[in-house]
Structure formats: structure tokens, C-alpha cells
Scaffold this motif. Structure first.
Motif, PDB file in Angstrom:
ATOM      1  N   VAL A 240      -2.448 -21.338  -5.513  1.00 28.34           N
ATOM      2  CA  VAL A 240      -2.469 -20.078  -6.270  1.00 28.34           C
ATOM      3  C   VAL A 240      -3.536 -19.162  -5.640  1.00 28.34           C
ATOM      4  CG1 VAL A 240      -2.828 -18.988  -8.510  1.00 28.34           C
ATOM      5  CG2 VAL A 240      -1.816 -21.281  -8.398  1.00 28.34           C
ATOM      6  N   VAL A 241      -3.128 -17.962  -5.284  1.00 27.25           N
ATOM      7  CA  VAL A 241      -4.074 -16.963  -4.779  1.00 27.25           C
ATOM      8  C   VAL A 241      -4.085 -15.793  -5.758  1.00 27.25           C
ATOM      9  CG1 VAL A 241      -4.765 -15.508  -2.848  1.00 27.25           C
ATOM     10  CG2 VAL A 241      -3.509 -17.631  -2.419  1.00 27.25           C
ATOM     11  N   VAL A 242      -5.251 -15.460  -6.262  1.00 28.83           N
ATOM     12  CA  VAL A 242      -5.379 -14.419  -7.287  1.00 28.83           C
ATOM     13  C   VAL A 242      -5.932 -13.142  -6.654  1.00 28.83           C
ATOM     14  CG1 VAL A 242      -6.480 -13.777  -9.470  1.00 28.83           C
ATOM     15  CG2 VAL A 242      -5.759 -16.150  -9.082  1.00 28.83           C
ATOM     16  N   LEU A 243      -5.261 -12.031  -6.932  1.00 28.70           N
ATOM     17  CA  LEU A 243      -5.761 -10.686  -6.599  1.00 28.70           C
ATOM     18  C   LEU A 243      -5.778  -9.902  -7.900  1.00 28.70           C
ATOM     19  CD1 LEU A 243      -3.664  -9.883  -3.367  1.00 28.70           C
ATOM     20  CD2 LEU A 243      -6.019 -10.731  -3.477  1.00 28.70           C
ATOM     21  N   ALA A 244      -6.879  -9.975  -8.614  1.00 31.90           N
ATOM     22  CA  ALA A 244      -6.948  -9.363  -9.944  1.00 31.90           C
ATOM     23  C   ALA A 244      -7.724  -8.058  -9.894  1.00 31.90           C
ATOM     24  CB  ALA A 244      -7.588 -10.332 -10.929  1.00 31.90           C
ATOM     25  N   HIS A 245      -6.998  -6.957 -10.027  1.00 37.62           N
ATOM     26  CA  HIS A 245      -7.606  -5.631 -10.144  1.00 37.62           C
ATOM     27  C   HIS A 245      -8.468  -5.272  -8.934  1.00 37.62           C
ATOM     28  CE1 HIS A 245      -6.000  -5.488 -14.164  1.00 37.62           C
ATOM     29  NE2 HIS A 245      -6.458  -6.709 -14.333  1.00 37.62           N
ATOM     30  N   VAL A 246      -7.959  -5.596  -7.769  1.00 36.55           N
ATOM     31  CA  VAL A 246      -8.655  -5.224  -6.539  1.00 36.55           C
ATOM     32  C   VAL A 246      -7.816  -4.286  -5.671  1.00 36.55           C
ATOM     33  CG1 VAL A 246     -10.174  -7.227  -6.432  1.00 36.55           C
ATOM     34  CG2 VAL A 246      -7.893  -7.378  -5.421  1.00 36.55           C
ATOM     35  N   LEU A 247      -6.499  -4.451  -5.682  1.00 38.08           N
ATOM     36  CA  LEU A 247      -5.662  -3.658  -4.771  1.00 38.08           C
ATOM     37  C   LEU A 247      -5.773  -2.163  -5.055  1.00 38.08           C
ATOM     38  CD1 LEU A 247      -2.408  -5.822  -4.551  1.00 38.08           C
ATOM     39  CD2 LEU A 247      -4.285  -5.683  -2.912  1.00 38.08           C
ATOM     40  N   ARG A 248      -5.832  -1.789  -6.344  1.00 39.62           N
ATOM     41  CA  ARG A 248      -5.814  -0.357  -6.658  1.00 39.62           C
ATOM     42  C   ARG A 248      -7.094   0.363  -6.244  1.00 39.62           C
ATOM     43  NH1 ARG A 248      -7.008  -2.651 -11.677  1.00 39.62           N
ATOM     44  NH2 ARG A 248      -8.754  -1.719 -12.816  1.00 39.62           N
ATOM     45  N   ALA A 249      -8.154  -0.377  -5.996  1.00 44.45           N
ATOM     46  CA  ALA A 249      -9.417   0.240  -5.606  1.00 44.45           C
ATOM     47  C   ALA A 249      -9.593   0.294  -4.096  1.00 44.45           C
ATOM     48  CB  ALA A 249     -10.587  -0.508  -6.236  1.00 44.45           C
ATOM     49  N   GLU A 250      -8.559  -0.101  -3.356  1.00 49.21           N
ATOM     50  CA  GLU A 250      -8.636  -0.108  -1.893  1.00 49.21           C
ATOM     51  C   GLU A 250      -7.724   0.960  -1.304  1.00 49.21           C
ATOM     52  OE1 GLU A 250     -10.547  -1.694  -0.011  1.00 49.21           O
ATOM     53  OE2 GLU A 250     -11.286  -3.445  -1.083  1.00 49.21           O
ATOM     54  N   ALA A 252      -4.725   2.219   1.007  1.00 55.24           N
ATOM     55  CA  ALA A 252      -3.453   1.513   1.166  1.00 55.24           C
ATOM     56  C   ALA A 252      -3.480   0.525   2.331  1.00 55.24           C
ATOM     57  CB  ALA A 252      -2.321   2.520   1.349  1.00 55.24           C
ATOM     58  N   GLU A 253      -4.115   0.923   3.421  1.00 57.64           N
ATOM     59  CA  GLU A 253      -4.112   0.043   4.611  1.00 57.64           C
ATOM     60  C   GLU A 253      -4.857  -1.256   4.317  1.00 57.64           C
ATOM     61  OE1 GLU A 253      -5.856  -1.840   8.027  1.00 57.64           O
ATOM     62  OE2 GLU A 253      -7.006  -0.562   6.663  1.00 57.64           O
ATOM     63  N   ARG A 254      -6.001  -1.177   3.650  1.00 55.93           N
ATOM     64  CA  ARG A 254      -6.760  -2.393   3.317  1.00 55.93           C
ATOM     65  C   ARG A 254      -6.042  -3.196   2.231  1.00 55.93           C
ATOM     66  NH1 ARG A 254     -12.139  -3.815   4.124  1.00 55.93           N
ATOM     67  NH2 ARG A 254     -12.304  -4.418   1.938  1.00 55.93           N
ATOM     68  N   ALA A 255      -5.426  -2.504   1.269  1.00 56.63           N
ATOM     69  CA  ALA A 255      -4.711  -3.220   0.214  1.00 56.63           C
ATOM     70  C   ALA A 255      -3.556  -4.023   0.798  1.00 56.63           C
ATOM     71  CB  ALA A 255      -4.202  -2.227  -0.827  1.00 56.63           C
ATOM     72  N   ARG A 257      -3.338  -5.172   3.874  1.00 55.13           N
ATOM     73  CA  ARG A 257      -3.876  -6.309   4.636  1.00 55.13           C
ATOM     74  C   ARG A 257      -4.361  -7.413   3.699  1.00 55.13           C
ATOM     75  NH1 ARG A 257      -8.403  -5.862   8.170  1.00 55.13           N
ATOM     76  NH2 ARG A 257      -9.042  -3.791   7.406  1.00 55.13           N
ATOM     77  N   LEU A 258      -4.927  -7.028   2.566  1.00 54.74           N
ATOM     78  CA  LEU A 258      -5.394  -8.037   1.616  1.00 54.74           C
ATOM     79  C   LEU A 258      -4.230  -8.820   1.025  1.00 54.74           C
ATOM     80  CD1 LEU A 258      -7.717  -9.326   0.070  1.00 54.74           C
ATOM     81  CD2 LEU A 258      -7.536  -7.472  -1.621  1.00 54.74           C
ATOM     82  N   LEU A 259      -3.152  -8.120   0.682  1.00 46.53           N
ATOM     83  CA  LEU A 259      -1.985  -8.835   0.155  1.00 46.53           C
ATOM     84  C   LEU A 259      -1.400  -9.755   1.217  1.00 46.53           C
ATOM     85  CD1 LEU A 259      -0.047  -9.357  -2.164  1.00 46.53           C
ATOM     86  CD2 LEU A 259       1.333  -7.415  -1.373  1.00 46.53           C
ATOM     87  N   ARG A 260      -1.366  -9.293   2.470  1.00 43.11           N
ATOM     88  CA  ARG A 260      -0.853 -10.156   3.546  1.00 43.11           C
ATOM     89  C   ARG A 260      -1.717 -11.407   3.680  1.00 43.11           C
ATOM     90  NH1 ARG A 260       2.216 -10.263   8.178  1.00 43.11           N
ATOM     91  NH2 ARG A 260       3.040  -8.175   7.792  1.00 43.11           N
ATOM     92  N   ARG A 261      -3.036 -11.234   3.613  1.00 42.86           N
ATOM     93  CA  ARG A 261      -3.908 -12.413   3.726  1.00 42.86           C
ATOM     94  C   ARG A 261      -3.619 -13.396   2.588  1.00 42.86           C
ATOM     95  NH1 ARG A 261     -10.553 -13.386   3.852  1.00 42.86           N
ATOM     96  NH2 ARG A 261     -10.358 -15.129   5.281  1.00 42.86           N
ATOM     97  N   ALA A 262      -3.423 -12.876   1.398  1.00 43.55           N
ATOM     98  CA  ALA A 262      -3.139 -13.745   0.260  1.00 43.55           C
ATOM     99  C   ALA A 262      -1.813 -14.480   0.441  1.00 43.55           C
ATOM    100  CB  ALA A 262      -3.116 -12.919  -1.026  1.00 43.55           C
ATOM    101  N   ILE A 263      -0.805 -13.774   0.935  1.00 41.83           N
ATOM    102  CA  ILE A 263       0.522 -14.384   1.144  1.00 41.83           C
ATOM    103  C   ILE A 263       0.444 -15.462   2.214  1.00 41.83           C
ATOM    104  CG2 ILE A 263       2.836 -13.913   2.036  1.00 41.83           C
ATOM    105  CD1 ILE A 263       2.635 -11.163   0.582  1.00 41.83           C
ATOM    106  N   GLU A 264      -0.261 -15.188   3.296  1.00 38.38           N
ATOM    107  CA  GLU A 264      -0.404 -16.197   4.351  1.00 38.38           C
ATOM    108  C   GLU A 264      -1.167 -17.415   3.841  1.00 38.38           C
ATOM    109  OE1 GLU A 264      -0.347 -13.058   8.126  1.00 38.38           O
ATOM    110  OE2 GLU A 264      -2.228 -13.976   7.489  1.00 38.38           O
TER     111      GLU A 264
END
Length: 363
Positions: A240-250, A252-255, A257-264
Motif C-alpha cells: 500500500v502506498v499512500v499519497l494523502a493530500h500532497v498532490l494538490r499542493a505540487e 503538475a509536473e512534480r505531482a 512524478r510523485l504518482l509515478r513513483r508511488a505506482i512503481e
């Protein structure tokens, strides 16, 4: 011939916005005075009794405030004219409630200076760099304020993952941007053999440490300080990889990349849990064209007022501008995954589960 005189358009929407400022400060003042705690546990007080309970010099100002809180749906009055808490105030505004949002009310709007500067932020495309220091100092106060709500969401999501067959006996959980540590502490408490890794800014990390210690899971948790896009993790895979309330504060390019890191990190068998407040898809998104015809955009925005205002809150003080479901789908697809379901475990809390595209959903 008599000319037809049309009724003027009502200024109600403008007054509603102006009064929103007063409404917020009515609530803040009531919390500062201890109005809700003075009525906790089923207590009923008339104006004079409530004035004495909160230490006011005179009954009249407290009566104005308490009547305003009734108008705002935060107090009620019994047949004898005494003030009482309604169910929402008892659960969310008393300091002793496990679901208390009292601290969140104070911190949710973000650094105060960011709002008068919002027009400059929009013209520049990003907040003034001097706000970054205020924001960094603000996060350690904001993080614990979010903990009661996020713990409730995490508990519901943990049980939903178990129901869907996505919760092994000894799950490895990674939280990128773990904030208060509420998600990690709650999920680790669900299984005695679960282990976790949390990444957060160094100044916020002590908050997560305290939360884990209070939940008696600190010995099963590794906490790392730094940028969640750069910190080396002690695990190669996570269930389980949690991204809680972080994507909206980044941005788009960093958000993305962060989601990709979580998926990998989740790999072919894990799941990414995204908790956020997605605003309506942009009108230029392909998905918006399909899902939200132009004629319905007004209705879609009205229905998403909560999510849009929270997106504006992050826009005022961070490089982010909120996230959309269309963006989540696109970013997940580009990383070989898909959005498999959307949940609302408690009202106004949205969670999205993302997993490898070739895994068959078991539920």
C-alpha cells in the motif's frame, strides 16, 4: 405606453461571499472563547449562563454570537431558549471529541498573509517566495490538526482494502508525505505484522513520530526526512502506498512524478491510495469533454464548491493548484496503472485507489 420595469438582480450571492468572512470568524471566535466546550456533554445554558461560562464581560455580545451560530447551523436552542450543541457541533467542534476539527478550523485556511496576496500570486503564477518560509513554519501546526479526520478516513480505507483482497497478512505500507502520521499509525494498527515507511519534511517528522508512539506502532515504522521525490527508501516494493493530500499542493509536473513513483513502488500487486479534494476536470481536458458537457459545467462547479475552495487555498500559498480526476487517470495510465475505484469513506473526504492496469480487481 408604460415601460416594463424588471426587478433588479438579487445581490444575494455577493452578500453570501462577504458574510462568509464573518461566518468564519464567528466560528473562530466561538472556539477561542470555548463556547462549544461550555455546552459539551448535553449541557444547556441561557445567554447569561453561557456568558459566565466563557468569561464574557456582558451577556449581550455572547447572545449575538450564539444566535449567529444558530443561524449558521452550529448551535440550536431548546424550548426554554437555552443554547445547546447540535450533533455536528458536538462531534466536530468540541475539543474532547476524537473527531474534533477545532484545531483544523484555525489552520485550514493556511498562512493568513497568503490571502490578501492572492491576486499577486495569480498574476505571478506562484506565491511570493517569502511565503515559503511561513509555510514551512506553518506545516508542523497544520499536520496534527488534520489527524483526527485523516485517522477516520484511513481506518475506513484500510478495511475496504481488506475487503477487496488488497491487504496481505503482513503488508508493507509507504506514505509519501505522511504529515501527522495518522494514515500510517491507523493502518499499522490494523495488522500486528504490518510495517511502514513514512517520508516527510524534517520539521514535520516529529509530529508523525508522536502519533506513531501514541498508537504504539513506532517500532514498526521507519521515518525519513526529505523530499518524497528524492529520498531513498529502505524497501523496493510496498503493498500500500499512500499519497494523502500532497498532490494538490505540487506543480503538475512534480505531482505526476510523485504518482509515478508511488505506482512503481506498488508494482504489479500493490495499490496506491490517493486522498485529495479533486476540483472539476479542466474544460480543456478530453475527459471533461466526455464527462462534463459545457452546459453542465456551472452545475459541476457548484457541486464542487468545497473542493474548489480547498484548491484555491493551496493555490494561495503553494506551487500547486489542486488536482483533477482526469489528471489522476492520465498520470496513472502513463505509468501503466489505472484508477480502479473512488471512495468517500466519510462525507467530503475523497479517496482513489490506483493499481497496475493488468491486475484483475477481485471485488
Amino acid at each position: 405606453m408604460t415601460a416594463t420595469v424588471s426587478a433588479p438582480v438579487s445581490p444575494t450571492p455577493v452578500w453570501d461571499v462577504i458574510n462568509g468572512f464573518s461566518s468564519y470568524w464567528a466560528l473562530r471566535t466561538a472556539l477561542d472563547l470555548g463556547v462549544f466546550d461550555a455546552l459539551a456533554g448535553g449541557q444547556a445554558r441561557d445567554g447569561a449562563e453561557l456568558s459566565r461560562a466563557v468569561g464574557a464581560a456582558d451577556r449581550a455580545p455572547v447572545t449575538v454570537l450564539a444566535d449567529t451560530l444558530i443561524a449558521l447551523g452550529l448551535l440550536t436552542s431548546d424550548d426554554d431558549g437555552r443554547y445547546r450543541l447540535n450533533a455536528a457541533a458536538e462531534r466536530y467542534l468540541t475539543s474532547g471529541s476524537p473527531a474534533s476539527m477545532a484545531a483544523l478550523v484555525r489552520h485550514s485556511p493556511g498562512p493568513a498573509r497568503s490571502w490578501p496576496e492572492l491576486a499577486h500570486t495569480i498574476r505571478r503564477g506562484s506565491p511570493d517566495p517569502s511565503l515559503a518560509a511561513e509555510l514551512a513554519a506553518f506545516y508542523p501546526e497544520l499536520a496534527p490538526a488534520t489527524a483526527p479526520t485523516q485517522a477516520a478516513v484511513a481506518a475506513a480505507v484500510g478495511h475496504e482494502l481488506e475487503r477487496r483482497g488488497r491487504w496481505p497478512d503482513a503488508p508493507v505500507i509507504v506514505d509519501l508525505g505522511c504529515g501527522s502520521g495518522a494514515w500510517l499509525a491507523t493502518l499499522l494498527a490494523q495488522s500486528p505484522d504490518a510495517t511502514g515507511v513514512g517520508v516527510e519534511l524534517p520539521d514535520v517528522l516529529p509530529v508523525a513520530e508522536r502519533t506513531a508512539a501514541e498508537a504504539a506502532v513506532r517500532d514498526r515504522l521507519t521515518l525519513l526526512g526529505g523530499d518524497y521525490l528524492a529520498v531513498a527508501l529502505p524497501v523496493e516494493r510496498a503493498d500500500v502506498v499512500v499519497l494523502a493530500h500532497v498532490l494538490r499542493a505540487e506543480p503538475a509536473e512534480r505531482a505526476q512524478r510523485l504518482l509515478r513513483r508511488a505506482i512503481e513502488l506498488a508494482g504489479p500487486d500493490g495499490v496506491v491510495v490517493v486522498a485529495d479534494y479533486p476540483r472539476p476536470d479542466d474544460a480543456t481536458d478530453d475527459a471533461a469533454t466526455d464527462d462534463v458537457p459545457a452546459a453542465d459545467r456551472t452545475a459541476a462547479c457548484a457541486a464542487a464548491k468545497h473542493e474548489l475552495l480547498l484548491s484555491l487555498t493551496v493555490l494561495a500559498s503553494t506551487p500547486g493548484a489542486g488536482v483533477t480526476v482526469a489528471a489522476l487517470r492520465d498520470w496513472a495510465g502513463a505509468a501503466g496503472a489505472e484508477l480502479i475505484t473512488a471512495l468517500e469513506p466519510i462525507p467530503r473526504q475523497h479517496v482513489y485507489l490506483i493499481a497496475a492496469a493488468d491486475r484483475t480487481e477481485r471485488s
